[in-house]
Design a protein around this motif. Structure first.
Motif, short mmCIF file in Angstrom:
data_model
loop_
_atom_site.label_atom_id
_atom_site.label_comp_id
_atom_site.label_asym_id
_atom_site.label_seq_id
_atom_site.Cartn_x
_atom_site.Cartn_y
_atom_site.Cartn_z
N UNK A 188 0.86 -1.36 0.07
CA UNK A 188 0.23 -0.06 0.04
C UNK A 188 0.90 1.07 0.15
N UNK A 189 1.86 1.43 0.98
CA UNK A 189 2.92 2.36 1.06
C UNK A 189 3.60 2.59 -0.41
N UNK A 190 4.03 1.34 -0.83
CA UNK A 190 4.75 1.34 -1.86
C UNK A 190 4.02 2.19 -3.07
N UNK A 191 2.79 1.69 -3.25
CA UNK A 191 1.97 2.11 -4.13
C UNK A 191 1.51 3.68 -3.94
N UNK A 192 1.32 4.01 -2.89
CA UNK A 192 0.87 5.61 -2.64
C UNK A 192 2.12 6.30 -3.27
N UNK A 193 3.53 5.90 -2.95
CA UNK A 193 4.67 6.67 -3.38
C UNK A 193 4.57 7.27 -4.81
N UNK A 194 4.47 6.36 -5.68
CA UNK A 194 4.40 7.27 -7.14
C UNK A 194 3.23 8.03 -7.48
N UNK A 195 2.27 7.78 -6.83
CA UNK A 195 0.93 8.43 -6.92
C UNK A 195 1.01 9.97 -6.33
N UNK A 196 1.57 10.15 -5.21
CA UNK A 196 1.64 11.59 -4.74
C UNK A 196 3.01 12.29 -4.94
N UNK A 197 4.07 11.44 -5.67
CA UNK A 197 5.31 11.98 -6.04
C UNK A 197 4.86 13.25 -7.04
N UNK A 198 4.43 12.85 -8.13
CA UNK A 198 4.16 14.19 -9.00
C UNK A 198 2.95 15.26 -8.62
N UNK A 199 2.25 14.57 -7.89
CA UNK A 199 1.38 15.64 -7.19
C UNK A 199 1.95 16.74 -6.34
N UNK A 200 3.05 15.97 -5.41
CA UNK A 200 3.84 17.16 -4.69
C UNK A 200 4.52 17.70 -5.28
N UNK A 201 5.33 17.21 -6.13
CA UNK A 201 6.01 17.97 -7.15
C UNK A 201 5.59 19.19 -7.74
N UNK A 223 0.72 12.54 -24.62
CA UNK A 223 -0.59 11.75 -25.21
C UNK A 223 -1.61 12.08 -24.76
N UNK A 224 -1.75 12.48 -23.83
CA UNK A 224 -3.31 12.96 -23.37
C UNK A 224 -3.64 14.37 -23.13
N UNK A 225 -2.24 14.97 -23.75
CA UNK A 225 -2.64 16.74 -23.65
C UNK A 225 -2.91 17.57 -22.40
N UNK A 226 -2.28 16.73 -21.45
CA UNK A 226 -2.70 17.29 -19.75
C UNK A 226 -1.78 18.40 -19.52
N UNK A 227 -1.67 19.19 -18.15
CA UNK A 227 -0.73 19.92 -17.78
C UNK A 227 0.03 19.50 -16.71
N UNK A 228 0.92 20.40 -16.00
CA UNK A 228 1.82 19.90 -15.04
C UNK A 228 1.27 19.68 -13.68
N UNK A 229 0.04 20.09 -13.52
CA UNK A 229 -0.77 19.60 -12.27
C UNK A 229 -1.81 18.82 -12.50
N UNK A 230 -1.68 17.95 -13.69
CA UNK A 230 -2.49 16.91 -14.16
C UNK A 230 -2.37 15.46 -13.83
N UNK A 231 -1.04 15.29 -13.26
CA UNK A 231 -0.46 13.85 -13.31
C UNK A 231 -1.44 13.01 -12.28
N UNK A 232 -2.28 13.64 -11.33
CA UNK A 232 -3.25 12.91 -10.46
C UNK A 232 -4.23 12.17 -11.54
N UNK A 233 -4.41 12.45 -12.36
CA UNK A 233 -5.46 11.93 -13.47
C UNK A 233 -4.97 10.46 -13.86
#
Length: 395
Positions: A122-135, A224-234
């Motif tokens: 679970x922790x291992x999975x959370x890490x790459x999810x919150x990484x770009x969001x925090x960045x 590919x998806x055409x999103x922005x720097x704050x859209x990695x959460x998608x």
């Protein structure tokens, strides 16, 4: 979590780094590749060293070097020095990420170990999810060096956590000799075991299919998806949310469903996700959310189910060499991911169908490795006269 967290936290800063360092998008992909290559190179030593000197010293030293390397990244004047800092981050991060898994097996076994390994997943999975969001959030406060300052701060916090909260779980009487011959001998002993390779490659290929999207997130989300720097959460929220759900299900199933049947269910789930990913990528919905992330989310769900169980199956192969087992399995996975980041993502990762095709190859390979392992076990049990174990579920 610091190992996977460090992979993609800088992704939102790539646009700034491209302008200010300066560097091309292809050159910035080295920020991922160099980190992974260094992580892989050192991963084969973290575990065996912890078998010899204990878990806490390796974790404390690794995290301390990581914090210093992060500061070096923040003050890097050009791409070359940034890559030096990233290499140092990779060399040191495994001291926590790899050794922490052995702590569970030091203390627990059976259903309890499976439940705790599921929490690690679970922790291992959370890490790459919150990484770009925090960045992305850190970038709202300043320029790209702040991302690495944040990583340095995290390293310091984790050093304090290990020193103050984590007991030593590997007593002196269970330690191996700290000699080159002993370390190399332990690694070779693991590497010579066929069952290790079947299990290690199964989990490496299955997670590699998911990592294709993690390591190539800057390309997949923006190009590919055409999103922005704050859209990695998608991408990361549904994908990692699915992995967390799978890990939770794995923990709930501990003691109720056998590890073998649970792994078969997880492998099949990931395989179905790979098929769905190709079907969506070949349709008009290829770049439309949420459809574009349905396939990889199912792959992640399967990984969440299989990761804890396969990790324990691997550790049970060599109870006296837990560190060596974790290091060797991590090394194979990291080498595969590094090759993917440098050789696959820039070429096949230019379209949704390219990502989906490469991911399908990964889950299919992982499924075959697991089926092979189960077939060998069935044969060995039949020869020994104890009957076949429960059959592997392919589809």
């Amino acid at each position: 979590m610091i190992g996977p967290f460090s992979i993609d936290t800088p992704f939102p800063a790539f646009a700034q780094m491209e302008r200010e360092l300066p560097a091309t998008a292809g050159q910035l992909q080295l920020v991922v590749t160099v980190y992974l290559a260094a992580f892989a190179a050192m991963s084969v030593l973290h575990g065996p060293i912890s078998d010899a000197v204990g878990r806490r010293p390796v974790m404390v030293v690794g995290l301390t070097v990581y914090a210093a390397a992060s500061i070096a990244c923040a003050f890097a004047p050009d791409l070359g020095w940034l890559l030096v800092g990233r290499a140092l981050q990779g060399l040191s991060a495994g001291g926590a990420t790899i050794v922490s898994r052995t702590v569970i097996r030091d203390l627990f076994s059976g259903a309890t170990a499976q439940r705790l390994m599921s929490r690690v997943a679970l922790v291992f999975g959370v890490a790459p999810a919150i990484g770009p969001i925090i960045g992305g959030l850190v970038l709202q406060l300043g320029d790209w060096p702040l991302v690495f300052v944040f990583q340095a701060g995290l390293g310091v916090v984790l050093v304090l956590a290990v020193v103050l909260l984590l007991p030593e779980t590997h007593p002196r009487e269970r330690r191996t000799a700290l000699r080159v011959g002993s370390v190399v001998g332990g690694l070779l002993q693991v590497a010579r075991e066929p069952a290790f390779h079947r299990l290690a490659w199964a989990t490496a290929l299955l997670f590699g299919a998911q990592f294709l999207y993690i390591g190539g997130a800057a390309i997949f989300v923006v190009d590919v998806l055409g999103e922005g720097e704050l859209d990695f959460w998608k991408l990361f929220v549904p994908m990692i949310g699915a992995m967390m759900l799978g890990s939770w299900l794995c923990g709930r199933a501990a003691g109720r469903i056998s590890a073998r049947r649970l792994t078969s269910i997880g492998c099949t789930t990931s395989f179905v996700g790979g098929v769905i990913g190709i079907l969506v990528a070949a349709s008009p919905l290829a770049a439309d959310l949420p459809w574009a992330v349905v396939g990889v989310s199912l792959v992640a769900l399967g990984n969440g189910i299989t990761y804890p169980t396969i990790q324990l199956l691997l550790l049970d192969l060599f109870p006296g060499r837990l560190g060596a087992v974790v290091s060797m399995s991590a090394f194979l996975a990291l080498v595969l991911n590094a090759i993917t980041a440098v050789a696959v993502t820039p070429h096949l990762g230019t379209s949704a169908l390219g990502f989906a095709t490469a991911a399908f190859i990964g889950v299919a390979g992982g499924q075959l490795c697991w089926a092979w392992h189960c077939a060998v076990e069935n044969r060995d049990c039949a020869v020994a006269g104890v009957g076949e174990r429960e059959p592997v579920e392919l589809l």
